[in-house]
Design a protein around this motif. Structure first.
Motif, PDB file in Angstrom:
ATOM      1  N   GLY A  99      -6.121  29.612  20.460  1.00 26.73           N
ATOM      2  CA  GLY A  99      -4.761  29.739  19.952  1.00 26.73           C
ATOM      3  C   GLY A  99      -3.828  30.339  20.991  1.00 26.73           C
ATOM      4  N   LYS A 100      -2.946  31.216  20.542  1.00 24.99           N
ATOM      5  CA  LYS A 100      -1.941  31.806  21.415  1.00 24.99           C
ATOM      6  C   LYS A 100      -2.583  32.757  22.420  1.00 24.99           C
ATOM      7  CE  LYS A 100       1.722  31.588  17.922  1.00 24.99           C
ATOM      8  NZ  LYS A 100       2.672  32.381  17.096  1.00 24.99           N
ATOM      9  N   ILE A 101      -1.978  32.802  23.600  1.00 34.95           N
ATOM     10  CA  ILE A 101      -2.434  33.690  24.669  1.00 34.95           C
ATOM     11  C   ILE A 101      -1.266  34.576  25.083  1.00 34.95           C
ATOM     12  CG2 ILE A 101      -3.424  33.833  26.985  1.00 34.95           C
ATOM     13  CD1 ILE A 101      -4.488  30.990  26.572  1.00 34.95           C
ATOM     14  N   SER A 102      -1.504  35.875  25.191  1.00 30.78           N
ATOM     15  CA  SER A 102      -0.483  36.799  25.686  1.00 30.78           C
ATOM     16  C   SER A 102      -0.937  37.364  27.026  1.00 30.78           C
ATOM     17  CB  SER A 102      -0.214  37.921  24.683  1.00 30.78           C
ATOM     18  OG  SER A 102      -1.370  38.707  24.496  1.00 30.78           O
ATOM     19  N   TYR A 103       0.036  37.821  27.822  1.00 27.02           N
ATOM     20  CA  TYR A 103      -0.251  38.269  29.187  1.00 27.02           C
ATOM     21  C   TYR A 103       0.335  39.658  29.432  1.00 27.02           C
ATOM     22  CZ  TYR A 103      -1.312  33.317  29.818  1.00 27.02           C
ATOM     23  OH  TYR A 103      -1.833  32.062  29.683  1.00 27.02           O
ATOM     24  N   TYR A 104      -0.294  40.371  30.341  1.00 25.35           N
ATOM     25  CA  TYR A 104       0.224  41.677  30.732  1.00 25.35           C
ATOM     26  C   TYR A 104       1.525  41.518  31.520  1.00 25.35           C
ATOM     27  CZ  TYR A 104      -3.827  44.436  29.299  1.00 25.35           C
ATOM     28  OH  TYR A 104      -4.792  45.078  28.570  1.00 25.35           O
ATOM     29  N   GLY A 105       2.452  42.422  31.269  1.00 23.83           N
ATOM     30  CA  GLY A 105       3.697  42.456  32.018  1.00 23.83           C
ATOM     31  C   GLY A 105       3.676  43.568  33.043  1.00 23.83           C
ATOM     32  N   SER A 106       4.828  43.867  33.600  1.00 26.06           N
ATOM     33  CA  SER A 106       4.930  44.939  34.584  1.00 26.06           C
ATOM     34  C   SER A 106       4.778  46.292  33.892  1.00 26.06           C
ATOM     35  CB  SER A 106       6.284  44.875  35.295  1.00 26.06           C
ATOM     36  OG  SER A 106       7.352  44.969  34.354  1.00 26.06           O
ATOM     37  N   ASP A 107       4.357  47.285  34.659  1.00 21.64           N
ATOM     38  CA  ASP A 107       4.181  48.662  34.155  1.00 21.64           C
ATOM     39  C   ASP A 107       3.205  48.719  32.987  1.00 21.64           C
ATOM     40  OD1 ASP A 107       6.087  49.612  36.015  1.00 21.64           O
ATOM     41  OD2 ASP A 107       7.714  49.065  34.644  1.00 21.64           O
ATOM     42  N   MET A 108       2.173  47.886  33.028  1.00 21.43           N
ATOM     43  CA  MET A 108       1.126  47.896  32.014  1.00 21.43           C
ATOM     44  C   MET A 108      -0.217  48.163  32.694  1.00 21.43           C
ATOM     45  SD  MET A 108       2.397  44.750  29.533  1.00 21.43           S
ATOM     46  CE  MET A 108       1.238  45.145  28.217  1.00 21.43           C
ATOM     47  N   PRO A 109      -1.249  48.577  31.951  1.00 18.72           N
ATOM     48  CA  PRO A 109      -2.501  49.032  32.568  1.00 18.72           C
ATOM     49  C   PRO A 109      -3.230  47.999  33.420  1.00 18.72           C
ATOM     50  CG  PRO A 109      -2.395  49.687  30.266  1.00 18.72           C
ATOM     51  CD  PRO A 109      -1.260  48.740  30.495  1.00 18.72           C
ATOM     52  N   MET A 110      -3.103  46.712  33.071  1.00 18.46           N
ATOM     53  CA  MET A 110      -3.809  45.664  33.807  1.00 18.46           C
ATOM     54  C   MET A 110      -2.813  44.918  34.691  1.00 18.46           C
ATOM     55  SD  MET A 110      -7.008  45.891  32.623  1.00 18.46           S
ATOM     56  CE  MET A 110      -7.921  44.361  32.563  1.00 18.46           C
ATOM     57  N   PRO A 111      -3.301  44.154  35.679  1.00 12.66           N
ATOM     58  CA  PRO A 111      -2.391  43.443  36.589  1.00 12.66           C
ATOM     59  C   PRO A 111      -1.418  42.525  35.853  1.00 12.66           C
ATOM     60  CG  PRO A 111      -4.635  43.396  37.435  1.00 12.66           C
ATOM     61  CD  PRO A 111      -4.716  43.959  36.062  1.00 12.66           C
ATOM     62  N   GLN A 112      -0.186  42.505  36.313  1.00 15.15           N
ATOM     63  CA  GLN A 112       0.825  41.647  35.698  1.00 15.15           C
ATOM     64  C   GLN A 112       0.406  40.183  35.788  1.00 15.15           C
ATOM     65  OE1 GLN A 112       4.734  42.223  37.302  1.00 15.15           O
ATOM     66  NE2 GLN A 112       5.697  40.657  36.033  1.00 15.15           N
ATOM     67  N   GLY A 113       0.543  39.489  34.656  1.00 10.84           N
ATOM     68  CA  GLY A 113       0.181  38.075  34.603  1.00 10.84           C
ATOM     69  C   GLY A 113      -1.245  37.818  34.174  1.00 10.84           C
ATOM     70  N   SER A 114      -2.081  38.857  34.104  1.00 15.55           N
ATOM     71  CA  SER A 114      -3.454  38.662  33.634  1.00 15.55           C
ATOM     72  C   SER A 114      -3.463  38.573  32.113  1.00 15.55           C
ATOM     73  CB  SER A 114      -4.363  39.798  34.112  1.00 15.55           C
ATOM     74  OG  SER A 114      -3.908  41.054  33.610  1.00 15.55           O
ATOM     75  N   VAL A 115      -4.534  38.007  31.584  1.00 22.47           N
ATOM     76  CA  VAL A 115      -4.609  37.766  30.147  1.00 22.47           C
ATOM     77  C   VAL A 115      -4.737  39.085  29.398  1.00 22.47           C
ATOM     78  CG1 VAL A 115      -5.993  36.754  28.300  1.00 22.47           C
ATOM     79  CG2 VAL A 115      -5.581  35.462  30.404  1.00 22.47           C
ATOM     80  N   LEU A 116      -3.909  39.262  28.384  1.00 25.68           N
ATOM     81  CA  LEU A 116      -3.979  40.417  27.497  1.00 25.68           C
ATOM     82  C   LEU A 116      -4.811  40.084  26.254  1.00 25.68           C
ATOM     83  CD1 LEU A 116      -3.193  43.239  26.490  1.00 25.68           C
ATOM     84  CD2 LEU A 116      -1.025  42.258  25.672  1.00 25.68           C
ATOM     85  N   THR A 117      -4.409  39.066  25.509  1.00 23.21           N
ATOM     86  CA  THR A 117      -5.140  38.679  24.298  1.00 23.21           C
ATOM     87  C   THR A 117      -5.245  37.164  24.202  1.00 23.21           C
ATOM     88  OG1 THR A 117      -3.145  38.621  22.905  1.00 23.21           O
ATOM     89  CG2 THR A 117      -4.344  40.716  23.022  1.00 23.21           C
ATOM     90  N   ILE A 118      -6.271  36.720  23.513  1.00 24.49           N
ATOM     91  CA  ILE A 118      -6.461  35.300  23.215  1.00 24.49           C
ATOM     92  C   ILE A 118      -6.829  35.185  21.738  1.00 24.49           C
ATOM     93  CG2 ILE A 118      -7.685  33.166  23.784  1.00 24.49           C
ATOM     94  CD1 ILE A 118      -8.591  34.554  26.386  1.00 24.49           C
ATOM     95  N   GLN A 119      -6.081  34.406  21.006  1.00 28.38           N
ATOM     96  CA  GLN A 119      -6.448  34.091  19.633  1.00 28.38           C
ATOM     97  C   GLN A 119      -7.375  32.876  19.651  1.00 28.38           C
ATOM     98  OE1 GLN A 119      -2.842  33.432  17.451  1.00 28.38           O
ATOM     99  NE2 GLN A 119      -2.201  35.572  17.508  1.00 28.38           N
ATOM    100  N   PHE A 120      -8.444  32.934  18.849  1.00 31.09           N
ATOM    101  CA  PHE A 120      -9.328  31.770  18.761  1.00 31.09           C
ATOM    102  C   PHE A 120     -10.047  31.781  17.422  1.00 31.09           C
ATOM    103  CE2 PHE A 120     -11.974  35.139  20.369  1.00 31.09           C
ATOM    104  CZ  PHE A 120     -13.281  34.860  20.004  1.00 31.09           C
ATOM    105  N   GLN A 121     -10.597  30.635  17.079  1.00 28.66           N
ATOM    106  CA  GLN A 121     -11.332  30.470  15.831  1.00 28.66           C
ATOM    107  C   GLN A 121     -12.714  29.892  16.115  1.00 28.66           C
ATOM    108  OE1 GLN A 121      -9.296  28.046  12.980  1.00 28.66           O
ATOM    109  NE2 GLN A 121      -7.687  29.540  12.577  1.00 28.66           N
TER     110      GLN A 121
END
Length: 232
Positions: A99-121
């Motif tokens: 499903g939907k994928i979200s990504y880390y932005g600037s000033d966040m714990p993981m590198p910017q542009g890396s995957v934050l969450t993935i929805q799946f079934q």
């Protein structure tokens, strides 16, 4: 817009009929390809917006419905390999949807542009995979049960989920290569351990405790004295 006494009922009958048609389309063949042209037609060729405010009503009732998410969704905490894990599960299970994928932005714990969450079934069950660092690990305290009707199914899931670094446990428990725990369970197991005959239940439990990968024939034999037939 003014109507004669004769015209007014005909006009409203026409709008009512057209509304019913749109509602039918919504319930039966609702796709963006059908709905957008119909909405355009309503907006630009029916001169009823200003006086009767029918256009917003028709458009609201012809918009595609939004899928309601399930009330409870397991969130799986990974270090930084959530994408690899979800991709792996698509090779294990037949009915998997990303499903939907979200990504880390600037000033966040993981590198910017890396995957934050993935929805799946998986088989209709919603999950959320989260990349959040090495702070927490999976344990056997939480596992996902795979109910299997045949020994072939048990063998398949057991082999797929333990490959490339997975770990075999006991009583049908295992860990996949990402550390997530699963239970590969014969579907008949629930009925056997719920039987009112305590002796049968005890025999089944003694048998399963000695196994790693469950063996349906051996469990049935322990339960009923025959490897082929389960007696009530």
């Amino acid at each position: 817009m003014k109507f004669t006494p004769f015209q007014k009922p005909k006009y409203f009958l026409c709008v009512f009929t057209f509304s019913l048609c749109l509602l039918w389309l919504k319930e039966n063949i609702i796709t963006t390809n059908y709905i957008k042209p119909l909405q355009y037609y309503i907006r630009h060729f029916l001169d009823v917006r200003s006086k009767f405010d029918i256009v917003p009503i028709l458009i609201r009732y012809t918009m595609p419905t939004v899928k309601i998410q399930q009330k409870l969704t397991p969130c799986l905490w990974f270090d930084s390999n959530a994408w690899d894990a979800v991709t792996f599960y698509t090779t294990v299970f037949n009915n998997v949807e990303k499903g939907k994928i979200s990504y880390y932005g600037s000033d966040m714990p993981m590198p910017q542009g890396s995957v934050l969450t993935i929805q799946f079934q998986i088989e209709g069950q919603e999950f959320l995979a989260l990349n959040a660092g090495p702070n927490f690990k999976f344990t056997e305290a939480v596992s996902f049960m795979i109910n299997c009707d045949t020994q072939e199914e048990i063998d398949y899931y057991w082999n797929k989920l333990t490959e490339d670094g997975g770990e075999e446990g006991v009583c049908g428990w295992l860990k996949d290569k990402f550390g997530l725990s699963w239970q590969v369970v014969p579907a008949i197991m629930g009925d056997m351990v719920a039987n009112s005959d305590g002796k049968k239940v005890n025999k089944v439990m003694q048998a399963i405790m000695k196994m790693k990968k469950p063996n349906i024939a051996q469990l049935v034999e322990a339960y009923s004295g025959s490897p082929d037939v389960i007696k009530a």
